[in-house]
Design an enzyme around this catalytic site. Structure first.
Site, PDB file in Angstrom:
ATOM      1  N   LYS A 146       0.833  -1.218   0.000  1.00 22.64           N
ATOM      2  CA  LYS A 146       0.000   0.000   0.000  1.00 22.64           C
ATOM      3  C   LYS A 146       0.864   1.263   0.000  1.00 22.64           C
ATOM      4  O   LYS A 146       0.648   2.161  -0.819  1.00 22.64           O
ATOM      5  CB  LYS A 146      -0.922   0.027   1.230  1.00 22.64           C
ATOM      6  CG  LYS A 146      -1.897  -1.138   1.301  1.00 22.64           C
ATOM      7  CD  LYS A 146      -2.862  -0.993   2.458  1.00 22.64           C
ATOM      8  CE  LYS A 146      -2.221  -1.045   3.820  1.00 22.64           C
ATOM      9  NZ  LYS A 146      -1.692  -2.378   4.211  1.00 22.64           N
ATOM     10  N   ARG A 157     -10.242   0.566   7.604  1.00 19.40           N
ATOM     11  CA  ARG A 157      -9.824  -0.793   7.940  1.00 19.40           C
ATOM     12  C   ARG A 157     -10.956  -1.574   8.598  1.00 19.40           C
ATOM     13  O   ARG A 157     -10.760  -2.739   8.949  1.00 19.40           O
ATOM     14  CB  ARG A 157      -8.640  -0.745   8.901  1.00 19.40           C
ATOM     15  CG  ARG A 157      -7.283  -0.842   8.202  1.00 19.40           C
ATOM     16  CD  ARG A 157      -6.204  -0.693   9.267  1.00 19.40           C
ATOM     17  NE  ARG A 157      -4.977  -1.363   8.943  1.00 19.40           N
ATOM     18  CZ  ARG A 157      -3.922  -0.757   8.397  1.00 19.40           C
ATOM     19  NH1 ARG A 157      -3.977   0.507   8.074  1.00 19.40           N
ATOM     20  NH2 ARG A 157      -2.814  -1.435   8.168  1.00 19.40           N
ATOM     21  N   ARG A 167      11.462  -6.065   5.565  1.00 20.77           N
ATOM     22  CA  ARG A 167      11.455  -4.650   5.943  1.00 20.77           C
ATOM     23  C   ARG A 167      11.912  -4.481   7.396  1.00 20.77           C
ATOM     24  O   ARG A 167      12.607  -3.531   7.725  1.00 20.77           O
ATOM     25  CB  ARG A 167      10.057  -4.051   5.766  1.00 20.77           C
ATOM     26  CG  ARG A 167      10.040  -2.566   6.155  1.00 20.77           C
ATOM     27  CD  ARG A 167       8.730  -1.907   5.849  1.00 20.77           C
ATOM     28  NE  ARG A 167       7.638  -2.543   6.565  1.00 20.77           N
ATOM     29  CZ  ARG A 167       6.364  -2.259   6.373  1.00 20.77           C
ATOM     30  NH1 ARG A 167       6.033  -1.351   5.473  1.00 20.77           N
ATOM     31  NH2 ARG A 167       5.423  -2.867   7.050  1.00 20.77           N
ATOM     32  N   ARG A 203      10.655  -0.809  12.816  1.00 22.94           N
ATOM     33  CA  ARG A 203       9.249  -0.794  13.243  1.00 22.94           C
ATOM     34  C   ARG A 203       8.999  -1.919  14.230  1.00 22.94           C
ATOM     35  O   ARG A 203       9.324  -3.076  13.962  1.00 22.94           O
ATOM     36  CB  ARG A 203       8.333  -0.945  12.015  1.00 22.94           C
ATOM     37  CG  ARG A 203       7.951   0.381  11.418  1.00 22.94           C
ATOM     38  CD  ARG A 203       7.110   0.235  10.175  1.00 22.94           C
ATOM     39  NE  ARG A 203       5.839  -0.451  10.375  1.00 22.94           N
ATOM     40  CZ  ARG A 203       4.856  -0.441   9.492  1.00 22.94           C
ATOM     41  NH1 ARG A 203       4.991   0.255   8.358  1.00 22.94           N
ATOM     42  NH2 ARG A 203       3.743  -1.094   9.722  1.00 22.94           N
ATOM     43  N   ARG A 242      -1.156  -9.266  12.958  1.00 20.92           N
ATOM     44  CA  ARG A 242      -1.708  -8.231  12.056  1.00 20.92           C
ATOM     45  C   ARG A 242      -2.512  -8.885  10.931  1.00 20.92           C
ATOM     46  O   ARG A 242      -3.562  -8.380  10.530  1.00 20.92           O
ATOM     47  CB  ARG A 242      -0.571  -7.394  11.452  1.00 20.92           C
ATOM     48  CG  ARG A 242       0.007  -6.392  12.434  1.00 20.92           C
ATOM     49  CD  ARG A 242       1.415  -5.996  12.075  1.00 20.92           C
ATOM     50  NE  ARG A 242       1.520  -5.183  10.877  1.00 20.92           N
ATOM     51  CZ  ARG A 242       2.667  -4.953  10.241  1.00 20.92           C
ATOM     52  NH1 ARG A 242       3.797  -5.489  10.678  1.00 20.92           N
ATOM     53  NH2 ARG A 242       2.686  -4.187   9.185  1.00 20.92           N
TER      54      ARG A 242
HETATM   55  P1  B4P Z   1       3.115  -1.973   2.615  1.00 28.04           P
HETATM   56  O1  B4P Z   1       1.952  -2.806   2.318  1.00 28.04           O
HETATM   57  O2  B4P Z   1       3.205  -0.683   1.936  1.00 28.04           O
HETATM   58  O3  B4P Z   1       3.050  -1.916   4.178  1.00 28.04           O
HETATM   59  P2  B4P Z   1       2.412  -0.798   5.056  1.00 28.04           P
HETATM   60  O4  B4P Z   1       2.054   0.429   4.321  1.00 28.04           O
HETATM   61  O5  B4P Z   1       3.370  -0.622   6.155  1.00 28.04           O
HETATM   62  O6  B4P Z   1       1.063  -1.417   5.568  1.00 28.04           O
HETATM   63  P3  B4P Z   1       0.706  -1.968   6.961  1.00 28.04           P
HETATM   64  O7  B4P Z   1      -0.696  -2.419   6.826  1.00 28.04           O
HETATM   65  O8  B4P Z   1       1.681  -2.981   7.413  1.00 28.04           O
HETATM   66  O9  B4P Z   1       0.952  -0.761   7.999  1.00 28.04           O
HETATM   67  P4  B4P Z   1       0.205   0.627   8.241  1.00 28.04           P
HETATM   68  O10 B4P Z   1       1.264   1.625   8.334  1.00 28.04           O
HETATM   69  O11 B4P Z   1      -0.911   0.894   7.314  1.00 28.04           O
HETATM   70  O12 B4P Z   1       4.566  -2.608   2.247  1.00 28.04           O
HETATM   71  C1  B4P Z   1       5.229  -3.619   2.904  1.00 28.04           C
HETATM   72  C2  B4P Z   1       6.648  -3.928   2.391  1.00 28.04           C
HETATM   73  O13 B4P Z   1       6.599  -4.657   1.172  1.00 28.04           O
HETATM   74  C3  B4P Z   1       7.565  -2.742   2.126  1.00 28.04           C
HETATM   75  O14 B4P Z   1       8.773  -2.970   2.802  1.00 28.04           O
HETATM   76  C4  B4P Z   1       7.838  -2.746   0.621  1.00 28.04           C
HETATM   77  O15 B4P Z   1       9.156  -2.380   0.303  1.00 28.04           O
HETATM   78  C5  B4P Z   1       7.587  -4.184   0.228  1.00 28.04           C
HETATM   79  N1  B4P Z   1       7.001  -4.276  -1.116  1.00 28.04           N
HETATM   80  C6  B4P Z   1       6.025  -3.498  -1.625  1.00 28.04           C
HETATM   81  N2  B4P Z   1       5.707  -3.890  -2.892  1.00 28.04           N
HETATM   82  C7  B4P Z   1       6.516  -4.962  -3.169  1.00 28.04           C
HETATM   83  C8  B4P Z   1       6.656  -5.819  -4.310  1.00 28.04           C
HETATM   84  N3  B4P Z   1       5.912  -5.669  -5.412  1.00 28.04           N
HETATM   85  N4  B4P Z   1       7.546  -6.829  -4.258  1.00 28.04           N
HETATM   86  C9  B4P Z   1       8.306  -7.008  -3.141  1.00 28.04           C
HETATM   87  N5  B4P Z   1       8.231  -6.225  -2.025  1.00 28.04           N
HETATM   88  C10 B4P Z   1       7.338  -5.211  -2.039  1.00 28.04           C
HETATM   89  O16 B4P Z   1      -0.423   0.370   9.699  1.00 28.04           O
HETATM   90  C11 B4P Z   1       0.352   0.055  10.841  1.00 28.04           C
HETATM   91  C12 B4P Z   1      -0.532  -0.154  12.058  1.00 28.04           C
HETATM   92  O17 B4P Z   1      -1.193   1.091  12.424  1.00 28.04           O
HETATM   93  C13 B4P Z   1      -1.697  -1.148  11.892  1.00 28.04           C
HETATM   94  O18 B4P Z   1      -1.287  -2.476  12.109  1.00 28.04           O
HETATM   95  C14 B4P Z   1      -2.692  -0.632  12.965  1.00 28.04           C
HETATM   96  O19 B4P Z   1      -2.346  -1.072  14.234  1.00 28.04           O
HETATM   97  C15 B4P Z   1      -2.522   0.885  12.903  1.00 28.04           C
HETATM   98  N6  B4P Z   1      -3.484   1.514  11.976  1.00 28.04           N
HETATM   99  C16 B4P Z   1      -3.185   2.122  10.786  1.00 28.04           C
HETATM  100  N7  B4P Z   1      -4.316   2.546  10.172  1.00 28.04           N
HETATM  101  C17 B4P Z   1      -5.359   2.207  10.996  1.00 28.04           C
HETATM  102  C18 B4P Z   1      -6.785   2.322  10.897  1.00 28.04           C
HETATM  103  N8  B4P Z   1      -7.358   2.892   9.825  1.00 28.04           N
HETATM  104  N9  B4P Z   1      -7.545   1.842  11.915  1.00 28.04           N
HETATM  105  C19 B4P Z   1      -6.981   1.278  12.999  1.00 28.04           C
HETATM  106  N10 B4P Z   1      -5.637   1.105  13.140  1.00 28.04           N
HETATM  107  C20 B4P Z   1      -4.827   1.548  12.149  1.00 28.04           C
END
Ligand code: B4P
Length: 191
Positions: free
Chosen positions: A14, A91, A130, A136, A147
């Site tokens: 994402k 979410r 990552r 993190r 998660r």
């Molecule tokens: P991403 O999928 O981008 O991970 P993210 O943005 O960190 O999403 P996540 O759901 O984990 O965390 P968020 O900050 O939203 O990428 C993951 C990795 O994959 C990266 O290292 C990237 O380099 C790699 N990658 C990407 N594309 C690739 C490809 N094609 N091939 C290989 N590798 C690739 O949320 C964190 C926490 O905050 C949640 O768990 C929750 O506790 C809280 N939170 C956030 N929003 C919330 C909400 N709306 N409601 C309640 N809690 C919330």
């Protein structure tokens, strides 16, 4: 105006694809995960509460995150005129309903939900990779599995919710970052 939700399990890409979308479509980016991590870094009251949930692989309560989102929209009235990429929000179904209302109050709506679909073993692999660099606290195997469980229980029902509205666009999230982005562009350009 173009309002897009970027949707998917943790590790689905994402944040990665949001960066490319911002560049290409010149949209304003709201990542609720980034907002929470920024608060944790600054040691705010919100950050202290959020850290407890994030470290357990749980979602921050709906009321809290909905208020934060409303505040970000209000603080950025000028910046959101071309549209917004909502990354990691909604979410839960109540968050989706709240988003609909927040946007309706501002005379706009969600145009499309880009769903990045990635198999579970690849998700874990990416999060652990990552974790070696991100620092993190939630990028370890135990929390990553929690998660994913939280995602299945609370977030994945949103796929059907947006399918019913005809807004869900399934994207194969396996492959190179550029190839995935091409699929997203193709899908959004046909809107
Ligand atoms: P991403 O999928 O981008 O991970 P993210 O943005 O960190 O999403 P996540 O759901 O984990 O965390 P968020 O900050 O939203 O990428 C993951 C990795 O994959 C990266 O290292 C990237 O380099 C790699 N990658 C990407 N594309 C690739 C490809 N094609 N091939 C290989 N590798 C690739 O949320 C964190 C926490 O905050 C949640 O768990 C929750 O506790 C809280 N939170 C956030 N929003 C919330 C909400 N709306 N409601 C309640 N809690 C919330």
């Amino acid at each position: 105006m173009l309002n897009i939700v970027i949707f998917g399990a943790p590790g689905s890409g994402k944040g990665t694809q949001s960066d490319k979308l911002i560049d290409h479509y010149k949209l304003f980016h709201i990542s609720t995960g980034d907002v929470l991590r920024d608060n944790i870094r600054r040691g705010t009251d919100l950050g202290k509460v959020a850290k407890g949930y994030i470290d357990q692989g749980q979602l921050v309560p709906d009321e809290l995150i909905i208020d934060i989102l409303a505040q970000v929209l209000d603080d950025n009235k000028e910046n959101i005129q071309e549209g917004v990429i909502f990354d990691g929000f909604p979410r839960t179904i109540p968050q989706a309903e709240a988003l609909e209302q927040l946007l309706a109050d501002r005379g706009t709506k969600i145009d499309a939900v880009v769903g990045l679909e990635v198999p579970e073993d690849e998700l874990i692999k990416r999060i652990l990779l990552r974790g070696q660099m991100s620092g993190r606290s939630d990028d370890n195997e135990d929390t990553a599995r929690k998660r994913l469980e939280t995602y299945h229980n609370q977030t994945s029902p949103l796929k059907a919710y947006y399918e019913e509205q005809g807004k869900y666009r399934a994207i194969n999230g396996l492959g190179s970052i550029d190839d995935i982005f091409d699929l997203i562009k193709e899908s959004l350009d046909s809107l």
